[in-house]
Design a protein around this motif. Structure first.
Motif, mmCIF file in Angstrom:
data_model
loop_
_atom_site.group_PDB
_atom_site.id
_atom_site.type_symbol
_atom_site.label_atom_id
_atom_site.label_comp_id
_atom_site.label_asym_id
_atom_site.label_seq_id
_atom_site.Cartn_x
_atom_site.Cartn_y
_atom_site.Cartn_z
ATOM 1 N N THR A 75 75.742 20.027 -15.586
ATOM 2 C CA THR A 75 75.704 19.273 -14.488
ATOM 3 C C THR A 75 74.357 18.558 -14.388
ATOM 4 O OG1 THR A 75 76.873 21.066 -13.329
ATOM 5 C CG2 THR A 75 75.446 19.918 -12.206
ATOM 6 N N TRP A 76 73.181 19.131 -14.880
ATOM 7 C CA TRP A 76 71.915 18.250 -14.779
ATOM 8 C C TRP A 76 72.285 16.879 -15.724
ATOM 9 C CZ3 TRP A 76 68.584 23.057 -17.117
ATOM 10 C CH2 TRP A 76 68.571 24.069 -16.048
ATOM 11 N N ALA A 77 72.582 17.032 -16.682
ATOM 12 C CA ALA A 77 72.972 15.934 -17.447
ATOM 13 C C ALA A 77 73.961 15.001 -16.701
ATOM 14 C CB ALA A 77 73.508 16.083 -19.012
ATOM 15 N N ALA A 78 74.933 15.298 -16.177
ATOM 16 C CA ALA A 78 76.020 14.340 -15.241
ATOM 17 C C ALA A 78 75.159 13.895 -14.342
ATOM 18 C CB ALA A 78 77.178 15.590 -15.022
ATOM 19 N N TRP B 150 72.614 8.897 -12.017
ATOM 20 C CA TRP B 150 71.566 8.251 -11.444
ATOM 21 C C TRP B 150 70.924 6.943 -12.573
ATOM 22 C CZ3 TRP B 150 66.616 7.625 -13.834
ATOM 23 C CH2 TRP B 150 65.823 7.052 -13.085
ATOM 24 N N LEU B 151 71.521 7.193 -13.625
ATOM 25 C CA LEU B 151 71.055 6.071 -14.474
ATOM 26 C C LEU B 151 71.941 4.680 -14.037
ATOM 27 C CD1 LEU B 151 70.940 7.702 -18.108
ATOM 28 C CD2 LEU B 151 69.157 6.633 -16.888
ATOM 29 N N ILE C 269 63.613 10.945 -11.090
ATOM 30 C CA ILE C 269 64.458 10.916 -10.204
ATOM 31 C C ILE C 269 64.039 11.494 -8.965
ATOM 32 C CG2 ILE C 269 66.980 11.536 -9.465
ATOM 33 C CD1 ILE C 269 67.550 11.910 -12.589
ATOM 34 N N GLN C 270 64.043 10.602 -7.920
ATOM 35 C CA GLN C 270 63.325 11.095 -6.670
ATOM 36 C C GLN C 270 64.120 12.171 -5.805
ATOM 37 O OE1 GLN C 270 65.054 8.339 -7.310
ATOM 38 N NE2 GLN C 270 66.610 7.949 -5.766
ATOM 39 N N ALA C 271 63.379 12.926 -5.091
ATOM 40 C CA ALA C 271 64.009 13.903 -4.245
ATOM 41 C C ALA C 271 64.920 13.035 -3.041
ATOM 42 C CB ALA C 271 62.818 14.675 -3.430
ATOM 43 N N GLY C 272 66.180 13.549 -2.747
ATOM 44 C CA GLY C 272 67.355 13.233 -1.888
ATOM 45 C C GLY C 272 68.080 12.543 -2.612
ATOM 46 N N TYR C 273 67.914 12.143 -3.945
ATOM 47 C CA TYR C 273 69.221 11.493 -4.587
ATOM 48 C C TYR C 273 70.305 12.504 -4.578
ATOM 49 C CZ TYR C 273 72.258 9.699 -8.230
ATOM 50 O OH TYR C 273 73.426 9.297 -9.007
ATOM 51 N N GLN C 274 71.462 11.906 -4.221
ATOM 52 C CA GLN C 274 72.876 12.644 -4.290
ATOM 53 C C GLN C 274 73.906 11.976 -5.105
ATOM 54 O OE1 GLN C 274 74.274 13.630 -0.310
ATOM 55 N NE2 GLN C 274 72.449 13.407 0.551
ATOM 56 N N CYS C 275 74.644 12.899 -5.666
ATOM 57 C CA CYS C 275 75.839 12.337 -6.461
ATOM 58 C C CYS C 275 76.781 13.623 -6.662
ATOM 59 C CB CYS C 275 75.376 12.078 -7.624
ATOM 60 S SG CYS C 275 74.899 13.051 -8.945
ATOM 61 N N GLN D 186 63.706 18.216 -5.378
ATOM 62 C CA GLN D 186 62.253 17.856 -5.539
ATOM 63 C C GLN D 186 62.218 16.882 -6.722
ATOM 64 O OE1 GLN D 186 60.404 21.394 -7.104
ATOM 65 N NE2 GLN D 186 59.820 22.382 -5.134
ATOM 66 N N PRO D 187 61.191 15.969 -6.904
ATOM 67 C CA PRO D 187 61.275 15.000 -7.905
ATOM 68 C C PRO D 187 61.548 15.584 -9.274
ATOM 69 C CG PRO D 187 59.463 14.604 -6.235
ATOM 70 C CD PRO D 187 59.993 15.797 -6.045
ATOM 71 N N TRP D 188 62.220 14.887 -10.085
ATOM 72 C CA TRP D 188 62.638 15.614 -11.206
ATOM 73 C C TRP D 188 62.346 14.588 -12.424
ATOM 74 C CZ3 TRP D 188 68.673 15.433 -12.791
ATOM 75 C CH2 TRP D 188 68.740 15.941 -13.889
#
Length: 162
Positions: A107-110, A115-116, A79-85, A66-68
């Motif tokens: 993990t959220w911060a990572a 994403w940055l 951060i858009q939904a679908g972003y992967q890392c 979900q968008p974050w």
């Protein structure tokens, strides 16, 4: 051999970053500050950014489902939904001890940090700093946040060297 040197360099930089700048020395407190010590501290109203909705994929990576929205230091990031890392970049045995998982603030911060790097005009230095700031806001213990920040900073330095 080249990888072994990278690991040794990172460990050395982590150790240097974690040593206190000054040894424990007595501090004198000005008389005006003594009354402040006796008053109960006033709580700062810091609002935690929302927790992301993540899915862990079979390969160990994460997908934002979900968008974050992250409000940090007066800036808003989406951060858009679908972003992967891959989240925390470390050997799997170490990832668990650092707090790897969909419900883990580290993990959220990572994920935010990764994403940055996809954003224009964001330097590695700024991304590393925001990574640390977000960990603190999410409640990651300060020593752990400093260690993780020192690690990503050491990695950034190693990329410049090699």
């Amino acid at each position: 051999m080249k990888h072994r040197i990278h690991y040794i360099l990172i460990i050395c930089l982590i150790c240097l970053g974690c040593t206190p700048a000054t040894l424990a020395q007595p501090r004198t407190i000005p008389a005006t500050a003594v009354s402040e010590l006796n008053d109960p501290p006033k709580k700062k109203q810091i609002r935690k950014p929302q927790s992301p909705k993540l899915k862990r994929l079979k390969n160990g990576h994460y997908r934002v489902i979900q968008p974050w929205i992250i409000n940090l230091n007066g800036d808003t990031w989406r951060i858009q939904a679908g972003y992967q890392c891959n989240g925390i970049t470390a050997p799997s045995a170490l990832k668990k001890s650092l707090g790897d998982g969909v419900n883990e603030p580290a993990t959220w911060a990572a994920i935010f940090h990764d994403w940055l790097f996809t954003q224009p005009n964001i330097s590695r230095k700024k991304a590393d700093h925001l990574f640390y700031e977000l960990m603190i806001v999410y409640g990651v213990p300060k020593n752990k946040a400093k260690l993780m920040h020192a690690t990503v900073t050491a990695y950034t330095i190693s990329k410049r060297i090699w």
